[in-house]
Write an enzyme that holds these catalytic residues in place. Structure first.
Site, PDB file in Angstrom:
ATOM      1  N   ASN A   6      -1.113   7.357   2.443  1.00 24.31           N
ATOM      2  CA  ASN A   6       0.222   6.920   1.706  1.00 24.31           C
ATOM      3  C   ASN A   6      -0.173   5.240   1.737  1.00 24.31           C
ATOM      4  O   ASN A   6       0.869   4.780   1.392  1.00 24.31           O
ATOM      5  CB  ASN A   6       0.752   6.452   3.431  1.00 24.31           C
ATOM      6  CG  ASN A   6       2.437   5.855   3.125  1.00 24.31           C
ATOM      7  OD1 ASN A   6       3.543   5.896   3.018  1.00 24.31           O
ATOM      8  ND2 ASN A   6       1.859   4.457   3.798  1.00 24.31           N
ATOM      9  N   ILE A  62      12.656   2.996  -3.092  1.00 24.37           N
ATOM     10  CA  ILE A  62      13.060   3.806  -1.377  1.00 24.37           C
ATOM     11  C   ILE A  62      12.875   2.165  -1.282  1.00 24.37           C
ATOM     12  O   ILE A  62      12.092   1.380  -0.841  1.00 24.37           O
ATOM     13  CB  ILE A  62      11.939   4.450  -0.851  1.00 24.37           C
ATOM     14  CG1 ILE A  62      11.482   5.981  -1.053  1.00 24.37           C
ATOM     15  CG2 ILE A  62      12.666   5.051   0.923  1.00 24.37           C
ATOM     16  CD1 ILE A  62      12.568   6.996  -1.573  1.00 24.37           C
ATOM     17  N   GLY A 120      -1.642   3.806   6.470  1.00 20.62           N
ATOM     18  CA  GLY A 120      -0.757   2.498   6.642  1.00 20.62           C
ATOM     19  C   GLY A 120       0.348   3.076   7.136  1.00 20.62           C
ATOM     20  O   GLY A 120       1.860   2.791   7.039  1.00 20.62           O
ATOM     21  N   TYR A 157      -0.380  -0.013 -11.111  1.00 16.51           N
ATOM     22  CA  TYR A 157       0.487   0.593 -10.332  1.00 16.51           C
ATOM     23  C   TYR A 157      -0.026   2.552 -10.755  1.00 16.51           C
ATOM     24  O   TYR A 157      -0.184   3.524 -10.440  1.00 16.51           O
ATOM     25  CB  TYR A 157       1.470   0.111  -9.620  1.00 16.51           C
ATOM     26  CG  TYR A 157       2.286   0.781  -8.576  1.00 16.51           C
ATOM     27  CD1 TYR A 157       1.684   0.875  -7.252  1.00 16.51           C
ATOM     28  CD2 TYR A 157       3.453   1.563  -8.947  1.00 16.51           C
ATOM     29  CE1 TYR A 157       2.336   1.689  -6.294  1.00 16.51           C
ATOM     30  CE2 TYR A 157       3.760   2.214  -7.783  1.00 16.51           C
ATOM     31  CZ  TYR A 157       3.434   2.246  -6.486  1.00 16.51           C
ATOM     32  OH  TYR A 157       4.592   3.139  -5.603  1.00 16.51           O
ATOM     33  N   ALA A 158       0.575   2.614 -11.624  1.00 24.80           N
ATOM     34  CA  ALA A 158       1.612   3.632 -12.331  1.00 24.80           C
ATOM     35  C   ALA A 158      -0.350   4.287 -13.009  1.00 24.80           C
ATOM     36  O   ALA A 158      -0.067   6.094 -12.527  1.00 24.80           O
ATOM     37  CB  ALA A 158       2.270   3.583 -13.745  1.00 24.80           C
ATOM     38  N   ALA A 159      -0.798   3.935 -13.333  1.00 21.13           N
ATOM     39  CA  ALA A 159      -2.916   4.845 -13.350  1.00 21.13           C
ATOM     40  C   ALA A 159      -2.685   5.005 -11.896  1.00 21.13           C
ATOM     41  O   ALA A 159      -2.856   6.159 -11.982  1.00 21.13           O
ATOM     42  CB  ALA A 159      -3.506   2.808 -14.232  1.00 21.13           C
ATOM     43  N   SER A 160      -2.844   4.156 -10.950  1.00 26.68           N
ATOM     44  CA  SER A 160      -3.044   4.693  -9.824  1.00 26.68           C
ATOM     45  C   SER A 160      -2.554   5.688  -9.221  1.00 26.68           C
ATOM     46  O   SER A 160      -2.107   6.794  -8.764  1.00 26.68           O
ATOM     47  CB  SER A 160      -3.380   3.308  -8.798  1.00 26.68           C
ATOM     48  OG  SER A 160      -1.955   3.027  -8.237  1.00 26.68           O
ATOM     49  N   LYS A 161      -0.866   5.695  -9.608  1.00 20.34           N
ATOM     50  CA  LYS A 161      -0.545   7.027  -8.992  1.00 20.34           C
ATOM     51  C   LYS A 161       0.071   8.410  -9.845  1.00 20.34           C
ATOM     52  O   LYS A 161      -0.545   9.334  -9.083  1.00 20.34           O
ATOM     53  CB  LYS A 161       0.909   6.320  -9.215  1.00 20.34           C
ATOM     54  CG  LYS A 161       1.592   5.174  -7.507  1.00 20.34           C
ATOM     55  CD  LYS A 161       0.964   5.479  -6.476  1.00 20.34           C
ATOM     56  CE  LYS A 161       1.292   4.280  -5.558  1.00 20.34           C
ATOM     57  NZ  LYS A 161       0.774   5.310  -4.119  1.00 20.34           N
ATOM     58  N   SER A 185       1.670   1.722   9.569  1.00 22.45           N
ATOM     59  CA  SER A 185       1.894   0.416  10.738  1.00 22.45           C
ATOM     60  C   SER A 185       3.366   0.217  10.110  1.00 22.45           C
ATOM     61  O   SER A 185       4.128  -0.479  10.843  1.00 22.45           O
ATOM     62  CB  SER A 185       1.748  -0.578  10.640  1.00 22.45           C
ATOM     63  OG  SER A 185       1.172  -1.288   9.227  1.00 22.45           O
TER      64      SER A 185
HETATM   65  N1  NAD Z   1       8.724   2.103  -1.139  1.00 23.59           N
HETATM   66  C1  NAD Z   1       8.901   2.156  -2.672  1.00 23.59           C
HETATM   67  O1  NAD Z   1      10.175   2.618  -3.296  1.00 23.59           O
HETATM   68  C2  NAD Z   1       8.039   3.763  -2.878  1.00 23.59           C
HETATM   69  C3  NAD Z   1       7.810   4.615  -4.553  1.00 23.59           C
HETATM   70  C4  NAD Z   1       7.429   5.543  -4.232  1.00 23.59           C
HETATM   71  C5  NAD Z   1       6.021   5.036  -4.072  1.00 23.59           C
HETATM   72  N2  NAD Z   1       5.869   4.279  -3.081  1.00 23.59           N
HETATM   73  C6  NAD Z   1       4.464   4.397  -1.494  1.00 23.59           C
HETATM   74  O2  NAD Z   1       4.788   4.781  -1.168  1.00 23.59           O
HETATM   75  C7  NAD Z   1       3.224   4.218   0.295  1.00 23.59           C
HETATM   76  C8  NAD Z   1       4.012   3.442   0.866  1.00 23.59           C
HETATM   77  O3  NAD Z   1       5.320   2.563   0.677  1.00 23.59           O
HETATM   78  P1  NAD Z   1       6.476   1.378   1.531  1.00 23.59           P
HETATM   79  O4  NAD Z   1       6.340   1.169   0.534  1.00 23.59           O
HETATM   80  O5  NAD Z   1       6.097   1.722   2.669  1.00 23.59           O
HETATM   81  O6  NAD Z   1       5.105  -0.312   1.967  1.00 23.59           O
HETATM   82  P2  NAD Z   1       4.970  -1.325   2.807  1.00 23.59           P
HETATM   83  O7  NAD Z   1       4.643  -2.068   1.967  1.00 23.59           O
HETATM   84  O8  NAD Z   1       6.157  -1.012   3.995  1.00 23.59           O
HETATM   85  O9  NAD Z   1       3.599  -0.220   3.415  1.00 23.59           O
HETATM   86  C9  NAD Z   1       2.512  -0.400   2.216  1.00 23.59           C
HETATM   87  C10 NAD Z   1       1.830  -0.027   3.740  1.00 23.59           C
HETATM   88  O10 NAD Z   1       0.074   0.445   3.710  1.00 23.59           O
HETATM   89  C11 NAD Z   1      -0.509  -0.891   3.964  1.00 23.59           C
HETATM   90  N3  NAD Z   1      -1.829  -0.846   3.458  1.00 23.59           N
HETATM   91  C12 NAD Z   1      -1.977  -1.384   2.529  1.00 23.59           C
HETATM   92  N4  NAD Z   1      -3.038  -1.751   2.174  1.00 23.59           N
HETATM   93  C13 NAD Z   1      -3.686  -1.147   2.381  1.00 23.59           C
HETATM   94  C14 NAD Z   1      -5.197  -0.676   3.242  1.00 23.59           C
HETATM   95  N5  NAD Z   1      -6.348  -1.941   2.472  1.00 23.59           N
HETATM   96  N6  NAD Z   1      -5.675  -0.308   3.833  1.00 23.59           N
HETATM   97  C15 NAD Z   1      -4.964   0.066   5.119  1.00 23.59           C
HETATM   98  N7  NAD Z   1      -3.848  -0.186   5.216  1.00 23.59           N
HETATM   99  C16 NAD Z   1      -2.877  -0.389   3.854  1.00 23.59           C
HETATM  100  C17 NAD Z   1       0.350  -1.662   4.619  1.00 23.59           C
HETATM  101  O11 NAD Z   1       0.173  -2.361   5.322  1.00 23.59           O
HETATM  102  C18 NAD Z   1       1.919  -0.804   4.273  1.00 23.59           C
HETATM  103  O12 NAD Z   1       1.166  -0.236   6.244  1.00 23.59           O
HETATM  104  C19 NAD Z   1       2.938   3.167  -0.878  1.00 23.59           C
HETATM  105  O13 NAD Z   1       2.209   4.488  -0.808  1.00 23.59           O
HETATM  106  C20 NAD Z   1       3.977   2.928  -2.043  1.00 23.59           C
HETATM  107  O14 NAD Z   1       3.068   2.618  -3.388  1.00 23.59           O
HETATM  108  C21 NAD Z   1       6.713   3.347  -2.539  1.00 23.59           C
END
Ligand code: NAD
Length: 248
Positions: free
Chosen positions: A90, A188, A13, A155-159, A15
């Site tokens: 990620n 974030i 992830g 989502y909570a279960a996965s995390k 990108s």
């Molecule tokens: N933003 C927050 O507040 C927050 C809080 C806690 C945890 N997170 C976790 O941080 C991580 C990144 O999230 P983010 O906030 O940058 O959001 P985001 O949506 O910008 O990024 C998620 C990334 O995962 C990629 N992705 C999703 N499904 C995919 C797949 N099937 N194959 C490949 N890539 C895939 C997306 O393309 C993207 O690049 C996630 O795991 C999210 O659960 C985010």
């Protein structure tokens, strides 16, 4: 200081958002970066950014919901760089809704991407770490996996699952010089949280002692630390990056 010189990191992830920030921070610390995600154009932009700053990066198309895609991307990254010793799991999605309204597909998609994806990518990249007798696996969990959140049972279960996965794997591979840790971000500011309305954001902010939302680089800093030699004696740990929102 380039603390990760000579290492190669694979970031899923990568990108956008937190993944992109982790890739850039690890590159700044000297690691070569395998940028893996589904969107080639955005991956190219991140690769160009890293290269322009003097780093080394290569893109790999990856859909973590597909086992074939994971195997192909892992194989291609190891072939290109010779090894991968740092993995940041990620990639993640949300499909929020109350439990009674949740479709089976909402549950399955989130568990498949967030938890099964991390399992399969870790499995696909473990061999080079075992060979090197050195490795760092960092799983991006969430505060929600520790506290729960209404509307996010999937989502909570996965995390929360990722935290159990982290601890079990940490025990399994510790004797081989590989550490496995989780980072649990709070609120974030990324595309994932842009969908929240102003009222939800304000409500969230009242829960954060440090009084501000987190940034992608707050998370990337924690990930880079866990990847570094300074964290050599830390494994099976959940590092909260949440402004004090939850103190475990
Ligand atoms: N933003 C927050 O507040 C927050 C809080 C806690 C945890 N997170 C976790 O941080 C991580 C990144 O999230 P983010 O906030 O940058 O959001 P985001 O949506 O910008 O990024 C998620 C990334 O995962 C990629 N992705 C999703 N499904 C995919 C797949 N099937 N194959 C490949 N890539 C895939 C997306 O393309 C993207 O690049 C996630 O795991 C999210 O659960 C985010």
């Amino acid at each position: 200081m380039k603390t990760l010189e000579g290492r190669t990191a694979f970031v899923t992830g990568a990108s956008q958002g937190i993944g992109r920030a982790c890739a850039i921070a690890l590159a700044q610390a000297g690691a070569k970066i395998a940028l893996a995600a589904r969107n080639q154009a955005r991956l190219d932009e991140v690769a160009a950014e890293i290269t322009a700053a003097g780093g080394i990066a290569q893109t790999f198309l990856l859909d973590v919901a597909s086992e074939d895609s994971i195997k192909a991307a892992a194989k291609a990254a190891v072939a290109h760089f010779g090894t991968v010793e740092i993995l940041v799991n990620n990639a993640g999605i949300t499909r929020d809704t109350l439990l009674l309204r949740m479709k089976r597909a909402d549950w399955d998609d989130v568990l498949t991407t967030n938890l099964t994806g991390a399992f399969l990518v870790s499995q696909a990249l473990l061999s080079p770490m075992l060979k090197a007798r050195w490795g760092r696996i960092i799983n991006i969990s969430s505060v929600v996996g520790e506290t729960g959140q209404a509307g996010q049972t999937n989502y909570a279960a996965s995390k929360a699952g990722l935290i159990g996965f982290t601890k079990a794997m940490a025990r399994e591979v510790a004797s081989r010089g590989i550490t496995v840790n989780a980072v649990a971000p709070g609120f974030i500011e990324t595309a994932m949280t842009h969908v929240l309305d102003e009222k939800q954001k304000q409500a969230m902010l009242t829960q954060i002692p440090l009084g501000r939302p987190g940034t992608e680089s707050d998370v990337a800093g924690a990930v880079t630390f866990l990847a570094s030699e300074a964290a050599a004696y830390i494994t099976g740990h959940v590092l909260d990056v949440n402004g004090g929102m939850y103190m475990g």
